[in-house]
Structure formats: C-alpha cells, structure tokens
Design an enzyme around this catalytic site. Structure first.
Site, PDB file in Angstrom:
ATOM      1  N   ASN A  41       0.877  -1.176   0.000  1.00 13.23           N
ATOM      2  CA  ASN A  41       0.000   0.000   0.000  1.00 13.23           C
ATOM      3  C   ASN A  41       0.911   1.223   0.000  1.00 13.23           C
ATOM      4  O   ASN A  41       2.106   1.108   0.331  1.00 13.23           O
ATOM      5  CB  ASN A  41      -0.974  -0.038   1.189  1.00 13.23           C
ATOM      6  CG  ASN A  41      -0.281   0.153   2.528  1.00 13.23           C
ATOM      7  OD1 ASN A  41       0.467   1.117   2.737  1.00 13.23           O
ATOM      8  ND2 ASN A  41      -0.503  -0.762   3.462  1.00 13.23           N
ATOM      9  N   ARG A 109       0.382 -11.557   2.325  1.00 13.77           N
ATOM     10  CA  ARG A 109      -0.399 -11.744   3.554  1.00 13.77           C
ATOM     11  C   ARG A 109      -1.147 -13.074   3.589  1.00 13.77           C
ATOM     12  O   ARG A 109      -1.745 -13.406   4.622  1.00 13.77           O
ATOM     13  CB  ARG A 109      -1.381 -10.558   3.761  1.00 13.77           C
ATOM     14  CG  ARG A 109      -0.664  -9.231   4.004  1.00 13.77           C
ATOM     15  CD  ARG A 109      -1.546  -8.205   4.693  1.00 13.77           C
ATOM     16  NE  ARG A 109      -1.928  -8.593   6.059  1.00 13.77           N
ATOM     17  CZ  ARG A 109      -2.737  -7.894   6.845  1.00 13.77           C
ATOM     18  NH1 ARG A 109      -3.259  -6.753   6.392  1.00 13.77           N
ATOM     19  NH2 ARG A 109      -3.046  -8.304   8.058  1.00 13.77           N
ATOM     20  N   ARG A 158      -8.584  -3.978  -2.485  1.00 17.48           N
ATOM     21  CA  ARG A 158      -8.203  -5.315  -2.018  1.00 17.48           C
ATOM     22  C   ARG A 158      -9.367  -6.306  -2.220  1.00 17.48           C
ATOM     23  O   ARG A 158      -9.250  -7.292  -2.913  1.00 17.48           O
ATOM     24  CB  ARG A 158      -7.829  -5.277  -0.532  1.00 17.48           C
ATOM     25  CG  ARG A 158      -6.668  -4.373  -0.201  1.00 17.48           C
ATOM     26  CD  ARG A 158      -5.364  -4.939  -0.705  1.00 17.48           C
ATOM     27  NE  ARG A 158      -4.229  -4.142  -0.288  1.00 17.48           N
ATOM     28  CZ  ARG A 158      -3.600  -4.258   0.876  1.00 17.48           C
ATOM     29  NH1 ARG A 158      -3.991  -5.148   1.756  1.00 17.48           N
ATOM     30  NH2 ARG A 158      -2.564  -3.494   1.161  1.00 17.48           N
ATOM     31  N   HIS A 187      -8.465   0.231   2.415  1.00 20.05           N
ATOM     32  CA  HIS A 187      -9.414  -0.600   3.165  1.00 20.05           C
ATOM     33  C   HIS A 187     -10.535   0.318   3.649  1.00 20.05           C
ATOM     34  O   HIS A 187     -10.267   1.471   4.030  1.00 20.05           O
ATOM     35  CB  HIS A 187      -8.765  -1.234   4.400  1.00 20.05           C
ATOM     36  CG  HIS A 187      -7.980  -2.482   4.143  1.00 20.05           C
ATOM     37  ND1 HIS A 187      -6.800  -2.764   4.805  1.00 20.05           N
ATOM     38  CD2 HIS A 187      -8.225  -3.542   3.328  1.00 20.05           C
ATOM     39  CE1 HIS A 187      -6.339  -3.941   4.397  1.00 20.05           C
ATOM     40  NE2 HIS A 187      -7.173  -4.433   3.502  1.00 20.05           N
ATOM     41  N   CYS A 283      -7.304  -0.969  12.680  1.00 17.27           N
ATOM     42  CA  CYS A 283      -6.656  -2.094  11.966  1.00 17.27           C
ATOM     43  C   CYS A 283      -6.036  -3.092  12.944  1.00 17.27           C
ATOM     44  O   CYS A 283      -5.844  -4.251  12.599  1.00 17.27           O
ATOM     45  CB  CYS A 283      -5.524  -1.586  11.075  1.00 17.27           C
ATOM     46  SG  CYS A 283      -5.995  -0.346   9.889  1.00 17.27           S
TER      47      CYS A 283
HETATM   48  N1  ARG Z   1       0.241  -3.437   5.757  1.00 17.96           N
HETATM   49  C1  ARG Z   1      -1.087  -3.902   5.908  1.00 17.96           C
HETATM   50  C2  ARG Z   1      -1.704  -4.151   4.535  1.00 17.96           C
HETATM   51  O1  ARG Z   1      -1.409  -3.422   3.637  1.00 17.96           O
HETATM   52  C3  ARG Z   1      -1.901  -2.926   6.702  1.00 17.96           C
HETATM   53  C4  ARG Z   1      -3.293  -3.401   6.993  1.00 17.96           C
HETATM   54  C5  ARG Z   1      -4.164  -2.380   7.658  1.00 17.96           C
HETATM   55  N2  ARG Z   1      -5.378  -2.957   8.091  1.00 17.96           N
HETATM   56  C6  ARG Z   1      -6.600  -2.401   7.989  1.00 17.96           C
HETATM   57  N3  ARG Z   1      -7.587  -3.031   8.544  1.00 17.96           N
HETATM   58  N4  ARG Z   1      -6.812  -1.315   7.314  1.00 17.96           N
HETATM   59  O2  ARG Z   1      -2.475  -5.069   4.349  1.00 17.96           O
END
Ligand code: ARG
Length: 310
Positions: A41, A109, A158, A187, A283
């Site tokens: 991101n 992830r 996403r 998100h 998050c």
């Molecule tokens: N680095 C993580 C990603 O890009 C951060 C996630 C943040 N989570 C959220 N619920 N917004 O997936």
C-alpha cells in the site's frame, strides 16, 4: 461458545467464552514480529524496515491498555514470516459465532490465513471460507452498522465486490457496497467508521460519487461526521468505538470537539509506527463478540449528551 484451549493452541491460555460479561471482546496480536517488510500500500513505500519495534511495542501497549478498560482483549500469537499479522482486523469478519476467514489479495499476507483460521477454530467459532478468486480482507473492508442492521462492504482495491455474496449468505444481512477510489484509503476502515448512536465518521473523497450518495441516503446530515483530508491521512476514521468511547490516532482539536459534542469520549493514542505499514487503531483490533447495541439508538444532543432509547 467456549474456548477449547488445547495445548497446541496458538490462542492465549484463555478459558472464557467470547462474551463473558457485558463488555465486547476483541482480538489483538502483539507486535513482537512486526516490521515493514514489503510494499503493498502507498504508506509502506519508503518505510521498509524503517519502523522501530520498541516504539511500536509501546504504542501497541497503550492501545491494548486503553481498549482493556472498555473491552475484553484476547491475543493471537505472531508468527514468523507474517509481519502484518498485528493488523488483526484483516483476519476475517466475525459475528454470531461465524468467522468468515479472509482471502488476502496479496500473496505477502496469504500466509496469515492458516494461523487466523486455527485461532478462530480453537476459539469455537465456525469458520467459513471465500474462494481465492474473490479476495476479501475481513473487517478491514466490512463494517457492521452499530445496530447490526446492515453491513457496509468496501471493494475496489483489495476486496472484490464478488466476495460480498458470501457475507450476505452467512448472516442474511443487507450488504451495501462502497467503492474505494483513493489508493491511500485502500481498506474501508481507513476512511469510514459507523459509530454508536447512528453516527458515521468518514472521508467522503475516498469514495466514488455513487457510494457517497449511498452513505448520504442512509445517514441524515446531522449524523455524518465528515473528516478533513488532514485528519483522514492521520487515520482519524480508523477508530475503535466501544459504547461511548472512541480510540484512535491523534486527531485535530476540531474533530475531537465534534466527536465530544456527539457524546463520545475521545481517547487519542499515537500509533505512528503502525502508520508506516498503513494502519492505526482500528486495523489493530478485530471484534469477536456480538455487536454492542446498547447505545445504538442514542441521539446526538446539542449539549453533547447521548440520549439512549429505553
Ligand atoms: N500493511 C497492511 C496491509 O497493507 C496494513 C493493513 C491495515 N489494516 C486495515 N484493517 N486497514 O495489508
């Protein structure tokens, strides 16, 4: 529903049911193995290996302690190779004993999925899957209205909209899609937070025009707390709301005052080390117990008190 607490458990040794008192229950993951290891991101760009684990631990502890005042907090242990596991909001979406496990968009992830699945199963939750072809990133992209009446679901960065039907099927709830159009707000929980009392805290420009209209159609003007871009990029919308308490990163005086006017107690916690990975308060936590509807029909009064329906 109770914890089995097996010896091979990666859940903390907890024997309590998910809602053991009137407080809601959340899941957090200690940042022992947290790092910015890759870029998925815009916030992570330029921050690879630039976060301090020591400072991250202090910030996480502050959030953990603040949340523990108003909620039960359970822990999932971090796993090697999954530095983003601290962001438990992305583990899945939980309600009424069902956990819809995330199907992450990025391979970086996807390794978290079996760890979260095991934790959910050991917690006694019924785990449901969505196919790999339809990415879904859990509570990061799906937020229930405070009274549970509908589910707001982000898509476009996403999560794919085609995953939304699994949410509808699991809970028989109306799913309202919201298209995300700004890569900084990748998100839904980075730019939108349904709050107790029928309020919503959000950054309109993160959404396309149709989604903005959908939000406006559901929340009357006086319930919409519009966040400025300056606050939005400090993750002001990434807020954890328990009853009248709101936990979030540091925000402007104006926004804090507006929230207080609506009857909320605002608890600001510096979470800069996690912003380097693109996340803040919301998050870092995942709701496990059913929704807290106690204050859900409260009205925002001029004097800042919240009137709650009997
Ligand atoms: N680095 C993580 C990603 O890009 C951060 C996630 C943040 N989570 C959220 N619920 N917004 O997936």
């Amino acid at each position: 529903m109770s914890f089995t607490n097996g010896t091979k458990s990666n859940a903390e040794s907890v024997q309590a049911p998910l809602s053991l008192n009137s407080k809601p229950t959340f899941l957090m993951c200690p940042p022992r193995l947290y790092d910015v290891d890759y870029v998925i991101n815009p916030w992570m760009a330029g921050n690879v290996h630039r976060s301090s684990r020591e400072l991250a631990s202090q910030q996480w502890d502050n959030l953990y302690h603040a949340l523990s005042h108003v909620a039960n907090v359970l822990l999932v242990q971090p796993q090697a190779g999954s530095p983003d596991m601290v962001f438990t909001a992305n583990a899945g979406l939980v309600n009424h004993g069902i956990a819809i496990l995330s199907s992450f968009y990025y391979p970086e992830r996807q390794g978290e999925e079996p760890h979260f699945q095991r934790w959910f199963e050991e917690a006694g939750l019924r785990v449901q899957h969505v196919p790999r072809e339809t990415p879904f990133e859990g509570e990061g992209d799906a937020l229930f209205e405070a009274d549970g009446s509908r589910l707001w679901a982000g898509h476009g960065v996403r999560t794919l909209a085609s995953s939304h039907r699994y949410l509808e099927a699991a809970w028989g709830v109306d799913v309202l899609p919201l298209l995300l159009v700004d890569p900084r707000f990748y998100h839904l929980d980075t730019c939108f937070a349904p709050l107790q009392g029928g309020h919503v805290l959000y950054f309109p420009e993160a959404f396309d025009a149709e989604s903005q209209a959908r939000i406006e159609a559901h929340y009357p003007a006086e319930k919409r707390i519009v966040v400025s871009e300056a606050d939005a990029v400090h993750f002001a919308c990434n807020a954890v709301n328990v009853g009248r308490t709101i936990l979030l990163n540091e925000i402007s005086r104006e926004l804090a005052a507006r929230l207080q006017q609506c009857g909320f107690e605002v608890v600001q916690i510096q979470l800069g080390e996690f912003m380097k990975a693109g996340g803040a308060a919301k998050c870092l936590v995942l709701r496990l117990s059913d929704l807290d509807v106690t204050h859900a029909s409260g009205e925002c009064l001029k004097n800042g008190a919240v009137k709650t329906a009997a």
